[in-house]
Design a protein around this motif. Structure first.
Motif, PDB file in Angstrom:
ATOM      1  N   PHE A  60       2.205 -10.883  35.040  1.00 58.72           N
ATOM      2  CA  PHE A  60       2.880 -12.046  34.473  1.00 58.72           C
ATOM      3  C   PHE A  60       1.935 -12.713  33.479  1.00 58.72           C
ATOM      4  CE2 PHE A  60       4.417 -16.436  34.390  1.00 58.72           C
ATOM      5  CZ  PHE A  60       5.778 -16.245  34.253  1.00 58.72           C
ATOM      6  N   GLY A  73       5.043 -15.856  38.379  1.00 63.68           N
ATOM      7  CA  GLY A  73       6.411 -15.829  37.891  1.00 63.68           C
ATOM      8  C   GLY A  73       7.342 -16.561  38.846  1.00 63.68           C
ATOM      9  N   HIS A  74       7.174 -16.305  40.150  1.00 62.86           N
ATOM     10  CA  HIS A  74       7.960 -17.038  41.141  1.00 62.86           C
ATOM     11  C   HIS A  74       7.685 -18.536  41.032  1.00 62.86           C
ATOM     12  CE1 HIS A  74       9.700 -13.634  43.097  1.00 62.86           C
ATOM     13  NE2 HIS A  74       8.574 -13.174  43.593  1.00 62.86           N
ATOM     14  N   ARG A  77       9.464 -19.974  38.022  1.00 66.79           N
ATOM     15  CA  ARG A  77      10.920 -19.979  38.160  1.00 66.79           C
ATOM     16  C   ARG A  77      11.376 -21.042  39.167  1.00 66.79           C
ATOM     17  NH1 ARG A  77       9.954 -14.405  37.059  1.00 66.79           N
ATOM     18  NH2 ARG A  77       9.448 -13.902  39.218  1.00 66.79           N
ATOM     19  N   SER A 311      10.206  -9.791  36.758  1.00 68.55           N
ATOM     20  CA  SER A 311      10.738 -10.864  35.906  1.00 68.55           C
ATOM     21  C   SER A 311      11.986 -10.413  35.162  1.00 68.55           C
ATOM     22  CB  SER A 311       9.671 -11.341  34.915  1.00 68.55           C
ATOM     23  OG  SER A 311       8.644 -12.047  35.586  1.00 68.55           O
ATOM     24  N   GLU A 314      14.857 -10.532  37.709  1.00 66.82           N
ATOM     25  CA  GLU A 314      15.269 -11.913  37.961  1.00 66.82           C
ATOM     26  C   GLU A 314      15.999 -12.496  36.754  1.00 66.82           C
ATOM     27  OE1 GLU A 314      15.136 -13.382  40.923  1.00 66.82           O
ATOM     28  OE2 GLU A 314      14.316 -11.461  41.607  1.00 66.82           O
ATOM     29  N   GLU A 514      11.559 -12.226  29.234  1.00 67.98           N
ATOM     30  CA  GLU A 514      11.832 -12.385  30.669  1.00 67.98           C
ATOM     31  C   GLU A 514      10.929 -13.419  31.333  1.00 67.98           C
ATOM     32  OE1 GLU A 514       8.965  -8.767  30.480  1.00 67.98           O
ATOM     33  OE2 GLU A 514      10.500  -9.729  29.241  1.00 67.98           O
ATOM     34  N   PHE A 515       9.738 -13.649  30.750  1.00 71.67           N
ATOM     35  CA  PHE A 515       8.797 -14.562  31.385  1.00 71.67           C
ATOM     36  C   PHE A 515       9.250 -16.020  31.340  1.00 71.67           C
ATOM     37  CE2 PHE A 515       5.250 -11.358  30.236  1.00 71.67           C
ATOM     38  CZ  PHE A 515       5.432 -10.689  31.439  1.00 71.67           C
TER      39      PHE A 515
END
Length: 553
Positions: A60, A73-74, A77, A311, A314, A514-515
């Protein structure tokens, strides 16, 4: 005074410490507190940037260009905050810093030791994120499992930090496995008891225990754990498997987890506002049961480990829920894709995505995927290497440059339409030396990209060394390829696409969109890619795919 929460794990790894930590961050932020998060990883690599995705999952990238653990990343988000390079550090980074200082004579000839020097350096990282972010609460997850030899300096640093800050400003949460033994038809507490005993032997008494299990951990079991681990009964929480990771905040909130943490840290438990988050989870579950799913084929090379594309997966889910649809994601190994089976493998896809990656393995399969998307008018999204693959395919099959490729894979190819960036030519170190982090991109008017973003200047995160070769730019555009995004000085190609009169939706970006996708705010390129895929599935014009009025977020 910034409060600190440390999250440790017991018994086994991959328990969900990161999701537990991120869920607490979501809950505290919903009460009006500014939350920042960080991950301390005990491995000796300086950062995950040179680690194999098969071992570590995705890398990430933060806004300021740090290659980090996928848990960040979690974090982003869940708490909807951009983290920084201060949010991830490893044993390797700590040792690298100390060795540089020792070589420079900073220790005046003294012996450099784990205690106090390594632990002091770790504590400095805890303080640094506090000072750089002005957070009310910093949540730090310790990677690995209590009892790992490499994690011991971190645990000692956490113990010292509590004494430095004061116990009223620091609390410890221990996430531990409570396994279900099918032969006995019951969950067992002994592994957690032993894990807490190990943690206490290192000088840390957990304030809270979160019980991870695939079965419900009832009140009697939690009371038993509380008794044996010397923790108040109302500080032991059940976190059994939920249908989705996005359900965990509400599951913990229903038990008063964040209320107890606030009380322990002396924080005012302000009124909680989880409206948009709860609306997202409701829309997500509604989408799982309504309508035919949209199928997206992700053609990559690390497909044996879905975390390598975490990512992206998600972001696709965020975009699908936005339209009230469910998405089925097929991870397809590009190495096994050939002309003989491309129709069979990709024939049922409503959209094709080629993600980033390094190395030549699977390249030709990805090019076949891009060709099928182009020739059969299947919605296509290319990311990083996916853009380079799309350019190579177009050069070969449309622009009259057979065997066009990238100098990363074929250094002496006749048509090097992808080449090393000039400022990368003298770079020898692999880690942290690519074009990393957020850079501006000028979005061209009248393009699909401009329609998606609605802005003429955007900032997206990069992680690459190779770019579209400007020597072939005119030849590619003359053949019909549209450059829809450029660096402000127009030196670098950031996005390409096909005109709508040629293809309904074919877009590729050199950056990694996506990030920056969030559950309640899907990333624009993913959102419009999903709109086009839904339209392809439903056999309608993409402009007829509307956002549900009752989405609620």
């Amino acid at each position: 005074m910034t409060k600190h929460v440390f999250v440790t794990g017991g018994v086994v790894s991959s328990l969900g410490k990161g999701i537990t930590a991120a869920s607490l961050g979501r809950l505290l932020k919903s009460r009006g507190y500014k939350v920042m998060m960080q991950k301390a990883d005990p491995y000796l690599n300086v950062d995950p940037g040179t680690m194999s995705p098969f071992q570590h999952g995705e890398v990430f990238v933060t806004e300021d260009g740090k290659e980090t653990d996928l848990d960040l990343g979690h974090y982003e988000r869940f708490i909807n905050e951009n983290l920084t390079r201060e949010s991830n550090f490893t044993t390797g980074l700590i040792y690298q810093s100390l060795i540089r200082r020792e070589r420079a004579g900073d220790f005046l000839g003294g012996t450099v030791q784990v205690i106090p020097h390594v632990t002091n350096e770790i504590r400095d990282r805890f303080r640094r994120i506090e000072e750089h972010t002005d957070a009310d609460v910093v949540i730090t997850e310790l990677g690995g499992t209590i009892g790992d030899i490499e994690g011991q300096p971190f645990v000692e640093a956490m113990r010292q930090f509590r004494n430095e800050k004061g116990p009223e400003d620091v609390c410890f949460i221990h996430v531990s496995l409570v396994p279900y033994i099918s032969a006995a038809h019951e969950v067992k507490t002994k592994p957690t008891q032993h894990s807490v005993k190990e943690l206490r032997s290192m000088g840390i008494q957990p304030d809270f225990i979160v019980c991870r299990s695939d079965h419900e951990v009832d009140e009697a079991i939690r009371s038993k754990i509380a008794s044996f681990c010397d923790v108040p009964a109302d500080h032991v929480f059940e976190n059994s498997d939920c249908p989705s990771i996005y359900d965990v905040p509400a599951h913990l909130a229903d038990q008063g987890f964040d209320v107890e943490v606030c009380e322990r840290l002396g924080l005012d438990p302000r009124e909680r506002e989880l409206g948009p988050w709860n609306a997202f989870t409701k829309a997500m579950h509604r989408a799982d049961h309504e309508g035919a799913p949209v199928r997206i084929a992700v053609v990559g090379k690390y497909t044996q480990l879905p975390d390598a594309y975490l990512s992206i997966i998600e972001a696709l889910h965020h975009a699908a829920v936005f339209f009230g649809r469910h998405v089925d994601i097929d991870l397809i190994d590009g190495e096994n894709l050939s002309e003989d089976d491309v129709e069979e493998v990709l024939g049922g896809a409503d959209g094709i995505l080629v993600p980033g990656g390094f190395g030549i393995r699977g390249l030709e399969g990805k090019i076949l995927a891009a060709e099928r998307a182009r020739t059969h008018k299947v919605p296509f999204l290319g990311i990083c290497l996916g853009l380079q693959v799309a350019v190579c395919e177009y050069a070969r099959n449309v622009a009259g440059m057979p065997d066009a490729s990238s100098t990363e894979f074929v250094p002496d190819c006749e048509y090097p339409v992808i080449d090393l960036m000039p400022d990368q030519e003298d770079v020898s170190d692999k880690g942290g030396t690519m074009r990393l982090g957020a850079y501006p991109c000028k979005v061209m008017p009248g393009t699909l990209a401009r329609e998606a973003y609605g802005e003429d200047l955007i900032y997206e995160r990069h992680r690459h060394r190779y770019e579209v070769n400007n020597a072939f730019r005119e030849r590619l555009t003359s053949a019909g390829l549209r450059l829809s995004g450029l660096s402000p000085d127009e030196r670098l190609v950031e996005m390409v696409e096909l005109p709508e009169e040629v293809h309904p939706w074919f877009v590729a970006s050199q950056f990694h969109p996506e990030f920056k996708s969030r559950p309640t705010h899907p990333q624009p390129l993913f959102r419009e890619f999903m709109r086009a895929a839904i339209a392809y599935h439903d056999r309608v014009d993409r402009r007829d795919v509307e956002e549900p009025e009752n989405r609620g977020y």
